[in-house]
Every structure is written in structure tokens, then in C-alpha cells.
Design a protein around this motif. Structure first.
Motif, PDB file in Angstrom:
ATOM      1  N   GLY A 146       0.871  -1.156  -0.059  1.00 13.26           N
ATOM      2  CA  GLY A 146       0.160  -0.186   0.126  1.00 13.26           C
ATOM      3  C   GLY A 146       1.008   1.333  -0.159  1.00 13.26           C
ATOM      4  N   ILE A 147       2.018   1.228  -0.754  1.00 15.76           N
ATOM      5  CA  ILE A 147       3.093   2.459  -0.818  1.00 15.76           C
ATOM      6  C   ILE A 147       2.849   3.147  -2.148  1.00 15.76           C
ATOM      7  N   HIS A 148       2.716   4.494  -1.944  1.00 15.74           N
ATOM      8  CA  HIS A 148       2.766   5.137  -3.087  1.00 15.74           C
ATOM      9  C   HIS A 148       3.686   6.228  -3.296  1.00 15.74           C
ATOM     10  N   GLY A 149       4.093   6.929  -4.386  1.00 21.66           N
ATOM     11  CA  GLY A 149       5.099   7.816  -4.321  1.00 21.66           C
ATOM     12  C   GLY A 149       6.384   7.309  -4.706  1.00 21.66           C
ATOM     13  N   LYS A 150       7.257   8.359  -4.739  1.00 26.79           N
ATOM     14  CA  LYS A 150       8.696   7.994  -5.448  1.00 26.79           C
ATOM     15  C   LYS A 150       9.736   8.341  -4.495  1.00 26.79           C
ATOM     16  N   PRO A 151      10.946   7.629  -4.375  1.00 25.93           N
ATOM     17  CA  PRO A 151      12.029   7.640  -3.395  1.00 25.93           C
ATOM     18  C   PRO A 151      12.669   8.805  -3.536  1.00 25.93           C
ATOM     19  N   GLU A 152      13.033   9.422  -2.451  1.00 23.81           N
ATOM     20  CA  GLU A 152      13.556  10.729  -2.178  1.00 23.81           C
ATOM     21  C   GLU A 152      15.238  10.604  -2.127  1.00 23.81           C
ATOM     22  N   THR A 153      15.958  11.500  -2.281  1.00 19.47           N
ATOM     23  CA  THR A 153      17.320  11.270  -2.270  1.00 19.47           C
ATOM     24  C   THR A 153      18.143  12.331  -1.420  1.00 19.47           C
ATOM     25  N   ARG A 154      19.047  12.096  -0.464  1.00 15.27           N
ATOM     26  CA  ARG A 154      19.528  13.102   0.570  1.00 15.27           C
ATOM     27  C   ARG A 154      20.893  13.569  -0.086  1.00 15.27           C
ATOM     28  N   ASP A 155      21.542  12.762  -0.764  1.00 10.53           N
ATOM     29  CA  ASP A 155      22.941  12.898  -1.109  1.00 10.53           C
ATOM     30  C   ASP A 155      23.097  13.072  -2.730  1.00 10.53           C
ATOM     31  N   GLY A 156      21.965  12.769  -3.491  1.00 12.61           N
ATOM     32  CA  GLY A 156      22.097  12.775  -4.736  1.00 12.61           C
ATOM     33  C   GLY A 156      22.541  11.591  -5.491  1.00 12.61           C
ATOM     34  N   LYS A 157      23.100  10.794  -4.588  1.00 13.42           N
ATOM     35  CA  LYS A 157      23.535   9.674  -5.261  1.00 13.42           C
ATOM     36  C   LYS A 157      22.807   8.122  -4.706  1.00 13.42           C
ATOM     37  N   THR A 158      22.141   8.412  -3.743  1.00 14.97           N
ATOM     38  CA  THR A 158      21.604   7.181  -3.262  1.00 14.97           C
ATOM     39  C   THR A 158      19.918   7.471  -2.797  1.00 14.97           C
ATOM     40  N   MET A 159      18.940   6.390  -2.993  1.00 24.67           N
ATOM     41  CA  MET A 159      17.660   6.595  -2.732  1.00 24.67           C
ATOM     42  C   MET A 159      17.410   6.229  -1.339  1.00 24.67           C
ATOM     43  N   GLU A 160      16.387   6.657  -0.746  1.00 31.07           N
ATOM     44  CA  GLU A 160      16.009   6.463   0.673  1.00 31.07           C
ATOM     45  C   GLU A 160      14.710   5.491   0.307  1.00 31.07           C
ATOM     46  N   PRO A 161      14.693   4.276   1.187  1.00 27.65           N
ATOM     47  CA  PRO A 161      13.637   3.387   0.929  1.00 27.65           C
ATOM     48  C   PRO A 161      12.364   3.721   1.577  1.00 27.65           C
ATOM     49  N   LEU A 162      11.137   3.707   0.779  1.00 26.35           N
ATOM     50  CA  LEU A 162       9.991   3.872   1.214  1.00 26.35           C
ATOM     51  C   LEU A 162       9.526   2.891   2.431  1.00 26.35           C
ATOM     52  N   GLU A 163       8.455   3.465   3.203  1.00 29.08           N
ATOM     53  CA  GLU A 163       8.329   2.519   4.272  1.00 29.08           C
ATOM     54  C   GLU A 163       6.793   2.233   4.452  1.00 29.08           C
ATOM     55  N   GLY A 164       6.400   0.908   4.823  1.00 30.07           N
ATOM     56  CA  GLY A 164       4.947   0.619   4.932  1.00 30.07           C
ATOM     57  C   GLY A 164       4.904  -0.802   5.836  1.00 30.07           C
ATOM     58  N   HIS A 165       4.112  -0.528   6.907  1.00 28.04           N
ATOM     59  CA  HIS A 165       3.931  -1.495   7.803  1.00 28.04           C
ATOM     60  C   HIS A 165       5.205  -1.756   8.612  1.00 28.04           C
ATOM     61  N   GLY A 166       5.933  -0.956   8.697  1.00 25.64           N
ATOM     62  CA  GLY A 166       7.015  -1.063   9.456  1.00 25.64           C
ATOM     63  C   GLY A 166       8.315  -1.591   8.761  1.00 25.64           C
ATOM     64  N   LEU A 167       8.021  -1.709   7.304  1.00 22.94           N
ATOM     65  CA  LEU A 167       9.193  -2.369   6.570  1.00 22.94           C
ATOM     66  C   LEU A 167       9.776  -1.313   5.760  1.00 22.94           C
ATOM     67  N   GLN A 168      11.125  -1.160   5.647  1.00 24.02           N
ATOM     68  CA  GLN A 168      12.077  -0.225   4.341  1.00 24.02           C
ATOM     69  C   GLN A 168      11.519  -1.271   3.077  1.00 24.02           C
ATOM     70  N   ALA A 169      11.291  -0.531   2.226  1.00 28.03           N
ATOM     71  CA  ALA A 169      11.064  -1.258   0.701  1.00 28.03           C
ATOM     72  C   ALA A 169      11.556  -0.482  -0.274  1.00 28.03           C
ATOM     73  N   MET A 170      11.979  -1.352  -1.286  1.00 18.68           N
ATOM     74  CA  MET A 170      12.421  -0.700  -2.694  1.00 18.68           C
ATOM     75  C   MET A 170      11.949  -1.487  -3.685  1.00 18.68           C
ATOM     76  N   SER A 171      11.412  -0.925  -4.912  1.00 22.03           N
ATOM     77  CA  SER A 171      10.963  -1.399  -5.898  1.00 22.03           C
ATOM     78  C   SER A 171      11.043  -0.577  -7.399  1.00 22.03           C
ATOM     79  N   ILE A 172      11.332  -1.324  -8.404  1.00 18.88           N
ATOM     80  CA  ILE A 172      11.049  -0.689  -9.760  1.00 18.88           C
ATOM     81  C   ILE A 172       9.833  -0.084  -9.911  1.00 18.88           C
ATOM     82  N   GLY A 173       8.857  -0.628  -9.109  1.00 21.85           N
ATOM     83  CA  GLY A 173       7.592  -0.036  -9.225  1.00 21.85           C
ATOM     84  C   GLY A 173       7.103   1.277  -8.605  1.00 21.85           C
ATOM     85  N   PHE A 174       8.234   1.765  -7.846  1.00 22.54           N
ATOM     86  CA  PHE A 174       8.119   3.250  -7.123  1.00 22.54           C
ATOM     87  C   PHE A 174       8.771   4.185  -8.149  1.00 22.54           C
ATOM     88  N   LEU A 175       9.361   3.791  -9.101  1.00 28.78           N
ATOM     89  CA  LEU A 175      10.040   4.510 -10.014  1.00 28.78           C
ATOM     90  C   LEU A 175       9.345   4.693 -11.363  1.00 28.78           C
TER      91      LEU A 175
END
Length: 366
Positions: free
Chosen positions: A151-180
Motif C-alpha cells: 500500500g505504498i505510493h510515491g517516489k523515493p527521495e534522495t538526500r545526497d544525490g547518489k542514493t535513494m531512501e527506501p519507502l516504508e510500509g507497515h514498518g518495513l523498508q521497501a524498494m521496488s522498480i514500481g516506485f520509479l
């Protein structure tokens, strides 16, 4: 008053089995300390090597009951804890664990349609519910499903311009091409592009001190699985199958693939094992009976457990609220937690990784 010795206490602890580790508490290395005084007071400290917070009270009660039955014991105090940090376990010989990730567990299947992604997300949620820090990586580039399931929507943010911050849902850190990408955008990519995308999603995500990263692999034994085996440090794999012969045949191929590439198989999960009619309670084995357990036995793997064919599992995952989160006290969530504990316990028995304890040796010419 009868004297109570440490040996008597230890003898009783040797009779108590850890059902997930499948060893007694002493041989499993779970007894941290035993104290006995002249007044018949016994204090035992247990330390588990895997997350099982929901089982601690039951274990404590069992130990107290058994120790209280020793002649001369007047008072029993039992403490149960998990290691301060889940330790990293050995990976492929040519690789080292990644920064911020102590263990990677790959969830795989030989074919599609067996409920692998649903099992992966509920496995991750169950590990988190038992006290672990958990992330999930959706490695299915062509058909990402974790954004919808979490149930996660939105795109990952970056704080350093090099890495992506994982999105979170139900207490899990998550990453997927589906976010991009947009949900209905097809990924018309060749193999090398897919494997490069997987590596980027893994290595360019700023994972924050995970005990476990669960990787939801696409079905089969193709490029993505080979990349995972050759370039990504995996502590263990879990194979998902259904009971029918055609699914079991493909699942065997997946299991053998991991064995060949030096990734230990933690066990086999049989999904859609039995259908129970919600109206009359009639039980029916729609896809055959006991196939997953037989396959595990034939392949020398652990059978981690069976899950029912239940419309609620599908509805909850499709609605962005998987079963372990939607109905944590329900029977199906209990089955997922049991499988997660068996998985983590099997991993706890694997060799540990000590690469971070050895200094780097540099030879220089004067």
C-alpha cells in the motif's frame, strides 16, 4: 531442604526443545546463564539467536514449569532475550555482506502463480513483528507487486544525490522498480538491463541497519537469479511451491540452482496447501496433498510449513494490507509467524560471517 545443583537445572533444560531450532536449549547454545542459591532460588537467562518475541512468554512459562518441578526448588526466575544484534551469516565465498544489511534472504519459486510475492511480504512482516529490523526488495523488474501489496505510493527521495531512501510500509523498508515508474508501464528490457537495475536498486538504496533484507525474486532460474547468486551476498534462500507435480518439478530446479551457486536453502514452503470451505468447514486438497513436504525430504531440505488457500490472503495483499498486518492475531498470521521463525532459526544455525573482524592487509614497497 534438598540441595539444588546447577547440573540438575542444566539436565532439565536439555529436555526442553526449541521447536524452531529443533534442538534442546543447551545444545542450541541458548542458555546464557544459570544461577542457583542455597535458598532454592533458580535464575536462568536464555538468549535466542533469532527473532521470536511472540514466543518468549510461552517459552518462559514452559521453562518455569519444568524447573519448578525439581525437588528443592522454591522460586524460579526466567529471562528470555534475543541477541542485541542479529549476527551476519556467511554468504557466497567470493562476496561479503553489504553495509547496513546483516542478512539477505532470497524468496524464490520455480514458476509463477504459486504465491511467492504474497509469502515474501508476509514473511518479512512476521520477522518484523517478532522484533527484527526488516526490509524488502522487489526484484521482479517486469512485474513488481510489492508497492501494491504494501500500500505504498510515491517516489523515493534522495538526500545526497547518489542514493535513494527506501519507502516504508507497515514498518518495513521497501524498494521496488514500481516506485520509479507508473503502475501500468511495461518494462521492455533485455536481460543485462534488468540485472543492472536489480543491482542499482539494492546497492543504491540507503538501507538503514537491517537484520534481514527479504528479496522477492521473479519466478524461474534466469538472469536475475544468476545475478543474485554471483554478485549479491545471500545468506539463504526460501523456496515457495504449491502441492501439484508441475509446480514441484519447477521448484526442485530452483532449489538445485541455489545449491549449485553456493547459496544455502533454508527450506521449502508449501502454499495453497488446503482449502477449507468457510460455509461448512469441509477440507479439500485441491492441488494434491503433502507434495512440498515430500520434495523437501527428497532434496534434503527443511520443510518450513504449509499455508492454506484462503481468499482473505489474496484480498488483504491486493488491498495493501497483508495478512500479518491486517489480522495479526488470526490463524493464518500465526502460520506465517511460525514459518518466519523457522526460517530465521535455520539461518541462525548457518556459519557466521567474520569478515569484518579481520584487518585489511596492505603490502607496500618502501
Amino acid at each position: 531442604m534438598t540441595d539444588v545443583s546447577r547440573l540438575k537445572v542444566e539436565t532439565v533444560l536439555k529436555e526442553i526443545q526449541d521447536p524452531y531450532l529443533q534442538r534442546d536449549l543447551v545444545s542450541g547454545g541458548e542458555v546464557k546463564d544459570i544461577q542457583v542459591d542455597d535458598a532454592g532460588r533458580v535464575r536462568v537467562q536464555l538468549c535466542l539467536g533469532y527473532p521470536a518475541a511472540g514466543w518468549h512468554e510461552a517459552l518462559k512459562a514452559q521453562v518455569q514449569e519444568r524447573l519448578s518441578a525439581i525437588d528443592g526448588v522454591d522460586e524460579v526466575a526466567v529471562e528470555v532475550e534475543v541477541q542485541t544484534r542479529i549476527v551476519p551469516h556467511a554468504v557466497q565465498s567470493s562476496l561479503k555482506p553489504l553495509p547496513g544489511i546483516r542478512n539477505i534472504i532470497a524468496v524464490a519459486s520455480g514458476k509463477g502463480g504459486v504465491g511467492k510475492s504474497t509469502t515474501a511480504v508476509n514473511l518479512a512482516l512476521a520477522l518484523a513483528a517478532d522484533g527484527a529490523r526488516v526490509g524488502i526488495l522487489d526484484a521482479d523488474i517486469y512485474g513488481p507487486s510489492q508497492p501494491r501489496m504494501l500500500g505504498i505510493h510515491g517516489k523515493p527521495e534522495t538526500r545526497d544525490g547518489k542514493t535513494m531512501e527506501p519507502l516504508e510500509g507497515h514498518g518495513l523498508q521497501a524498494m521496488s522498480i514500481g516506485f520509479l515508474i507508473e503502475e501500468d508501464t511495461p518494462m521492455i528490457w533485455r536481460g543485462p538491463m534488468v540485472t543492472q537495475a536489480l543491482e542499482q536498486l539494492l546497492r543504491e538504496t540507503n538501507w538503514r541497519e537491517l537484520d534481514y533484507l527479504v528479496i522477492d525474486l521473479p519466478p524461474g532460474t534466469g538472469d536475475t537469479q544468476l545475478t543474485l547468486a554471483q554478485k549479491i551476498p545471500v545468506s539463504g534462500a526460501v523456496i515457495i511451491t504449491t502441492p501439484q507435480d508441475i509446480a514441484l518439478s519447477d521448484a526442485r530446479k530452483g532449489l538445485k540452482m541455489f545449491e549449485k551457486v553456493d547459496v544455502p536453502v533454508l527450506g521449502v514452503v508449501e502454499n495453497m496447501s488446503i482449502y477449507i470451505c468457510p460455509q461448512c468447514g469441509h477440507e479439500e486438497y485441491l492441488f494434491g496433498q503433502g507434495g512440498g513436504e515430500r520434495m523437501a525430504e527428497e532434496c534434503g531440505a527443511e520443510f518450513l510449513g504449509a499455508l492454506p488457500l484462503d481468499i482473505g490472503i489474496r484480498e488483504q495483499a491486493d488491498g495493501g494490507n497483508p495478512t500479518v498486518a491486517a489480522d495479526p492475531e488470526g490463524r493464518v498470521a500465526e502460520l506465517y509467524r511460525d514459518i518466519a521463525r523457522r526460517t530465521a532459526a535455520r539461518l541462525a544455525l548457518q556459519a557466521r560471517d567474520y569478515s569484518d573482524r579481520f584487518p585489511n592487509i596492505v603490502v607496500e614497497n618502501d
